[in-house]
Structures are given as structure tokens and as C-alpha cells.
Design an enzyme around this catalytic site. Structure first.
Site, PDB file in Angstrom:
ATOM      1  N   ASN A  70      36.655  25.174  49.388  1.00 31.31           N
ATOM      2  CA  ASN A  70      36.046  24.099  50.167  1.00 31.31           C
ATOM      3  C   ASN A  70      35.096  23.322  49.254  1.00 31.31           C
ATOM      4  OD1 ASN A  70      34.741  22.504  52.005  1.00 31.31           O
ATOM      5  ND2 ASN A  70      33.778  24.184  53.139  1.00 31.31           N
ATOM      6  N   LYS A  72      33.579  20.674  49.820  1.00 34.12           N
ATOM      7  CA  LYS A  72      32.515  20.015  50.596  1.00 34.12           C
ATOM      8  C   LYS A  72      32.341  18.560  50.136  1.00 34.12           C
ATOM      9  CE  LYS A  72      30.547  24.477  51.567  1.00 34.12           C
ATOM     10  NZ  LYS A  72      29.398  25.283  51.886  1.00 34.12           N
ATOM     11  N   HIS A 156      33.593  24.179  60.710  1.00 32.66           N
ATOM     12  CA  HIS A 156      32.737  24.730  59.660  1.00 32.66           C
ATOM     13  C   HIS A 156      31.286  24.768  60.150  1.00 32.66           C
ATOM     14  CE1 HIS A 156      30.572  25.243  55.920  1.00 32.66           C
ATOM     15  NE2 HIS A 156      31.694  25.757  55.441  1.00 32.66           N
ATOM     16  N   GLU A 158      28.588  24.093  58.824  1.00 34.16           N
ATOM     17  CA  GLU A 158      27.760  22.921  58.509  1.00 34.16           C
ATOM     18  C   GLU A 158      27.978  21.824  59.547  1.00 34.16           C
ATOM     19  OE1 GLU A 158      29.056  22.644  54.461  1.00 34.16           O
ATOM     20  OE2 GLU A 158      27.890  24.427  53.989  1.00 34.16           O
ATOM     21  N   GLU A 226      32.468  32.944  58.770  1.00 36.32           N
ATOM     22  CA  GLU A 226      31.457  32.475  57.817  1.00 36.32           C
ATOM     23  C   GLU A 226      30.113  32.512  58.511  1.00 36.32           C
ATOM     24  OE1 GLU A 226      33.018  29.666  54.453  1.00 36.32           O
ATOM     25  OE2 GLU A 226      32.397  28.564  56.193  1.00 36.32           O
ATOM     26  N   GLY A 232      28.233  38.687  55.855  1.00 34.28           N
ATOM     27  CA  GLY A 232      29.205  39.255  56.773  1.00 34.28           C
ATOM     28  C   GLY A 232      29.213  40.758  56.643  1.00 34.28           C
ATOM     29  N   SER A 263      29.153  32.619  49.828  1.00 34.59           N
ATOM     30  CA  SER A 263      28.725  33.105  48.511  1.00 34.59           C
ATOM     31  C   SER A 263      29.750  33.979  47.797  1.00 34.59           C
ATOM     32  CB  SER A 263      27.401  33.862  48.622  1.00 34.59           C
ATOM     33  OG  SER A 263      26.440  33.070  49.256  1.00 34.59           O
TER      34      SER A 263
HETATM   35  P1  PGA Z   1      29.695  29.085  49.648  1.00 30.69           P
HETATM   36  O1  PGA Z   1      30.264  28.242  50.878  1.00 30.69           O
HETATM   37  O2  PGA Z   1      30.864  29.834  49.032  1.00 30.69           O
HETATM   38  O3  PGA Z   1      29.095  28.084  48.720  1.00 30.69           O
HETATM   39  O4  PGA Z   1      28.665  30.025  50.225  1.00 30.69           O
HETATM   40  C1  PGA Z   1      31.315  28.711  51.673  1.00 30.69           C
HETATM   41  C2  PGA Z   1      31.601  27.700  52.767  1.00 30.69           C
HETATM   42  O5  PGA Z   1      30.629  27.226  53.393  1.00 30.69           O
HETATM   43  O6  PGA Z   1      32.773  27.349  53.026  1.00 30.69           O
END
Ligand code: PGA
Length: 306
Positions: A70, A72, A156, A158, A226, A232, A263
Site C-alpha cells: 500500500n 498510500k 483502510h 486511515e 490492521e 495484532g 509495521s
Molecule cells: P505500515 O502500514 O506497514 O506502514 O504500518 C500498513 C497499512 O496501513 O496498510
């Protein structure tokens, strides 16, 4: 264009691995600091309240490891070329062992599609909830189909948090996108407050239920756990599969890929990939760097244990 990684993601990943320790064999768990392990045990909610349903003795269909990248809201056309070049030159396990999907911002979808090796696919990061029209700034599922974009990420965290997308809205998007022929990476996850209140399973079950009420065919869905605060546990994946078993059916529970995001990086992917019930990753920051190739390669951990 590697993004600088703050120490927060590293801490979150370390915490994630500690939480998974409950599922590790004792000789590995023994390596953890005793106090960290005890604290961890206190925090983790069990899934004992979920209906216990026996799994079928044999998997009905193997779940192919899935690695999503992703990107983003990052990058330029030049960055797309650089990332795609790394991916195109990479030696990775065969398509039989891993499905790789990268998700550039909308404006780079066509460029990425044109440059990317044929065994990797692209995903959009969102799409509109229904047919296009007077919805300024939106991109419809039909447009993605028209561009031959096969996948879309929906729900997602976000977007849920920053744009107030509700579970019902996300579920409507999932249903509409599937109906148009897109495959969906559907994201669910709890906030830190919900986690601390011990409501993780309740929250992710409600988010999954909203989707389950609107779709009947899960074939083209990858469920992505997520946690908003990126931690998790194997128990959540196990709990989600049990939820699908009890509420949707054993065949869907057995065949639907439940992946993890938060992460994930080149250093922790192998250990994470070995966790039961975890069928792959949705990778953010690390998908912009060459280490994404190592994350794709972690599919071999799963195939070796199959
Ligand atoms: P990250 O993001 O691997 O930078 O934590 C994962 C995601 O939000 O898809």
C-alpha cells in the site's frame, strides 16, 4: 524514496511480535523477558466467548499467501519507475506460492500497470460507493474496471478515521466493487482505546458483520486485519476465522485469506508469516523500499510449513 521510519512503527512491530508469543512453542517464548510476557498475558483478551466450532479436518482449499503493498499518498512518476524496476528484477516465489498486489495512488495506476511484471497486479486505494456521477473528486469502481485495475483496497483505517467512513459505508463499497468485478482488500481493525477497553474482537466482528450482511460470495475478498495502532495478535486472526465459520460458513472461513497489516518489514516478516491463520500482509512504509522483496519471499515460510 525510502520514507524515514520513526521508532513508533518499530515499537509497534516489536509489540506485535511479543503478542504473537502466546502462540509460539515454549522454547521460543522462553526467550522473552518474563515481565514483558506477563504484562502481555494480562492485556490479551481471549476469544473464549466466541462459539467454538470444530474446523474441518482438512482445508477445503489452500489459501495462497498474499502480499499487498500500500503506497498510500506517496511518490512521483520517477519513484514509481524505481520501485517497479526493483520489483520487476526481483526473484520471488512463483505465482503458485504468493500473490503480489501493489497499490499506487490513483494517478499512477496506469503507469504502474504498464510497467509492472505480469505476475504482479495493481490495486486502487479506494473507490466510490456506487455508480459514478456528480461526486466531485471520487473514482468509481467502473472506472477502475475500465482501466483494467483488478483490485481495490477498501475500509483502510486511515479512511475510516480521517474521513469518517463508517462500517456500513465500507460494506456498501465492498458490495458494489465486487458486483462490478473488482477484487477487494477489505480492511478492519480496532483503535487503541477499543483495544484497551478489551473490545477488539467485538469491534472487528462488527466491521466484518457489516460486510457479511452485504455480500454472499467471499471468493474475491481478502480480509485485512490492521489494528489502527498497528498491533495484532494471532488470536485476532483465529477469532476472525472462527467468526466467519460461525456466521458465514465453514467453506468461506477455510478459503478466505485473512492477512495482517501494521509495521510489517523485511526484518519481522518471516516470523509473522509463520503465525497460524495469517495468510499474508498489507505493507505500507516498507512497500516503498527494496525490502518489500524480502516480504514477498516470506511466502516460502508458509509453503514450507504447509
Ligand atoms: P505500515 O502500514 O506497514 O506502514 O504500518 C500498513 C497499512 O496501513 O496498510
Amino acid at each position: 524514496m525510502p520514507l524515514p521510519l520513526s521508532s513508533a512503527p518499530r515499537r509497534r512491530a516489536a509489540c506485535f511480535l511479543r503478542r504473537f508469543a502466546l502462540l509460539r512453542p515454549p522454547h521460543i517464548t522462553a526467550r522473552l523477558k518474563p515481565q514483558a510476557h506477563r504484562a502481555h498475558q494480562k492485556k490479551v483478551k481471549t476469544t473464549a466467548s466466541l462459539p467454538l466450532i470444530r474446523r474441518p479436518a482438512r482445508p477445503m482449499a489452500p489459501r495462497k499467501f498474499f502480499v499487498g503493498g500500500n503506497w498510500k499518498c506517496n511518490g512521483t512518476g520517477d519513484d514509481v519507475k524505481k520501485i517497479v524496476t526493483v520489483l520487476n528484477e526481483a526473484e520471488v516465489p512463483s505465482e503458485d506460492a504468493v500473490e503480489v498486489v501493489v497499490s499506487p495512488p490513483f494517478v499512477f495506476l496506469q503507469q504502474a500497470t504498464g510497467l509492472l511484471r505480469p505476475d504482479f497486479a495493481v490495486a486502487a486505494q479506494n473507490c466510490w460507493v456506487r455508480k459514478g456521477g456528480a461526486f466531485t473528486g471520487e473514482i468509481s469502481a467502473e472506472m477502475l474496471v475500465n482501466l483494467q485495475v483488478p483490485w481495490v483496497i477498501l475500509g483502510h483505517s486511515e479512511r475510516r478515521a480521517l474521513l469518517n467512513e463508517s462500517s456500513d459505508f465500507v460494506a456498501d463499497k465492498v458490495a458494489y466493487a465486487l458486483a462490478q468485478g473488482l477484487k477487494v482488500i477489505a480492511c478492519i481493525g480496532e483503535t487503541l482505546e477499543q483495544r484497551e477497553a478489551g473490545t477488539t474482537m467485538e469491534v472487528v466482528a462488527a466491521q466484518t458483520k457489516a460486510i457479511a450482511e452485504k455480500i454472499s460470495d467471499w471468493t474475491n475478498v481478502v480480509l485485512t486485519y490492521e489494528p489502527v495502532w498497528a498491533i495484532g495478535t494471532g488470536k485476532v486472526h483465529d477469532g476472525l476465522r472462527k467468526w466467519l465459520q460461525a456466521n458465514v460458513g465453514p467453506a468461506v472461513a477455510e478459503s478466505t485469506r485473512i492477512i495482517y497489516g501494521g509495521s510489517v518489514n523485511g526484518a519481522n516478516c518471516k516470523e509473522l508469516a509463520a503465525q497460524p491463520d495469517l495468510d499474508g500482509f498489507l505493507v505500507g512504509g516498507a512497500s516503498l523500499k527494496p525490502e518489500f522483496v524480502d516480504i514477498i519471499k516470506s511466502a516460502t515460510v508458509k509453503s514450507a510449513s504447509a
